[in-house]
Motif scaffolding. Structure first.
Motif: not given
Ligand SMILES: [Fe+2]
Ligand SMILES: [Fe+2]
Length: 474
Positions: A120-122, A150-155, A240-242
């Motif tokens: 889901t992140e990328p 940040e979604e990149g970092r979650h990946l 980070e998601e907040a």
């Molecule tokens: Fe995320």
């Protein structure tokens, strides 16, 4: 644990002491950057963006602000600090020590859970890649890019787990995370919401409000996991998601605020008049909300699920904030589902509590969603308008679970397929709505300026003024 921000891959997992792992991740890094250049934000890679970067997990380091060109963002691997003597918090192994390695019998299930989250992140970065061109302000442009990096970092977070704990198949899964693409006909992303295009900013705010909030609940469930590295990874991602949900919450609020201003100026709430004045009429906002809320509900899975039961039993995925429940084993309890009765109504059915875990999580999600609606409705109430935003029934427009493909109205009353087709334009965005919203989308890149369809934010980012130069365009 020490954080090594100067390393090629910043981390607090002592990557330097494991050469094989470090080399494998350094090999994946250029592939990630390649993906970022090809499918990440289009065209703004030379801009200086006022971003926060995590350089460690403590209060000082997790949000370090400064100008960064996105491709030079330091995507790092950060896990929350380990607890002392953390114990399994739910399921059949309640009270036993948590696992630092993956137990063989849960290997493929855990890998699947991590891959599904990682996918889901990328995906969301891909969905949002063109939005920069039509940002309503530099403030919003910066927020979009903050969410994207940040979604990149979650990946990275999920890829680290795959590389570090799942050997060869983990590495292969990490490659595939860059090979599936949102909306791709042959290799789509795993979950359908993440294949929906996000081509306008109203959709972006709805996505960050409703779909990132699904992410919050998934991460909270995984943060309860007995597999401690997964738990600690998700705990840090939640900080980070907040901000992503804040972007959605305030974004929708600002759209409604601007619409109220326009309705006041015009002395009418007539949708056509509101549109002529260049704002988004409230029925259109509601239709976008209906679309993204119902789509996000599907992400929690079936309402009666043997998979959910076994995740819970085995301690792989818990309930968000598990410590709030009295009974962490949840055997001998039941949950009452409301199911379609096949005759245009609903019937009640009791199922074992463990099988209802998806529904339990979905319920807390819905309660969390209501908070934003209360805030937006307060704006309407204070302005003296009777209109209220509402969440449709959780039965509405579902494609997963017992209510999948059963046409209902917004209140969840089953209706015939013809009636649904006849009223669909009242409930879901029409081509005309989408075309209108798209017609409003023009980039506003002058410092301190704001597009006419959205109100300015209450305050800036990191105590900066609202007219701060959040993005320096080259
Ligand atoms: Fe995320
Ligand atoms: Fe997010």
């Amino acid at each position: 644990m020490e954080s090594n921000y100067q390393d090629r891959i910043p981390n607090n997992v002592d990557l330097g002491s494991n050469r094989t792992l470090q080399r494998a991740l350094e090999h994946w890094q250029p592939e990630f950057l390649n993906w970022w250049h090809g499918l990440g934000p289009s065209d703004f890679n030379a801009s200086e963006v006022y971003l926060r970067t995590a350089i460690s997990v403590d209060t000082k380091g997790w949000a370090t602000f400064g100008y960064v060109k996105m491709p030079e963002y330091r995507w790092g691997i950060f896990l929350a600090e380990p607890g002392t003597d953390r114990r399994i918090g739910f399921g059949d192994n309640y009270g036993q020590p948590v696992w630092q390695q993956v137990p063989g019998e849960h290997r493929s299930t855990l890998r699947r859970l991590i891959v599904t989250q990682g996918d889901t992140e990328p995906a969301s970065v891909e969905q949002q890649r063109l939005l920069g061109h039509t940002a309503p302000s530099l403030y919003d442009l910066r927020n979009l890019f903050q969410v994207n990096v940040e979604e990149g970092r979650h990946l990275w977070a999920m890829v680290y787990l795959l590389h570090a704990y799942f050997g060869r198949d983990g590495r292969e899964e990490a490659e595939e995370l860059l090979e599936r693409h949102s909306g791709d006909a042959d290799k789509p992303r795993i979950l359908s919401t993440f294949n929906e295009p996000i081509s306008d900013w109203l959709s972006f705010y709805m996505f960050t409000y409703f779909t990132d909030r699904d992410g919050k609940f998934q991460l909270k469930s995984l943060a309860e996991s007995s597999f401690d590295p997964l738990s600690r990874t998700c705990q840090f991602m939640l900080t980070e998601e907040a901000h992503h949900m804040f972007v959605g919450d305030t974004g929708i609020g600002r759209v409604i605020k601007r619409t109220i201003e326009v309705m006041k100026e015009l002395g009418t709430d007539d949708p056509e008049a509101v549109r002529k004045a260049g704002a988004v009429d409230l029925p259109t906002v509601q239709r976008y909300l209906n679309f993204w809320f119902s789509s996000s509900l599907d992400l929690f899975g079936g309402d009666s699920s043997s998979n959910a039961a076994s995740y819970f039993a085995n301690g792989l995925k818990g309930r968000p904030d598990e410590e709030r429940y009295e009974d962490h084993v949840a055997t001998g309890q039941s949950y009452t589902l409301e199911l379609p009765n096949g005759k245009g109504g609903a019937k009640r059915e009791e199922i074992p509590m463990r099988n209802a875990m998806n529904e339990v999580v979905r319920e807390s999600y819905v309660r969390d969603c209501e908070k934003g609606l209360a805030r937006w409705n307060r704006l309407l109430e204070e302005a003296g308008y009777p209109h209220r935003m509402m969440l449709p029934s959780t039965r509405f427009r579902r494609t997963v679970g017992s209510w999948a493909n059963i046409p209902t109205d917004l209140n969840g009353k089953p209706i015939g397929a013809e009636e649904f087709a006849a009223r669909e334009t009242e409930w879901l965005p029409t081509e005309n709505d989408r075309a209108y919203v798209r017609s409003l989308m023009h980039g506003v890149f002058e410092r301190g300026k704001m597009a006419g369809w959205i109100a300015p934010p209450e305050r800036g980012i990191n105590t900066q003024p609202r007219d701060f130069e959040y993005v320096k365009l080259p």
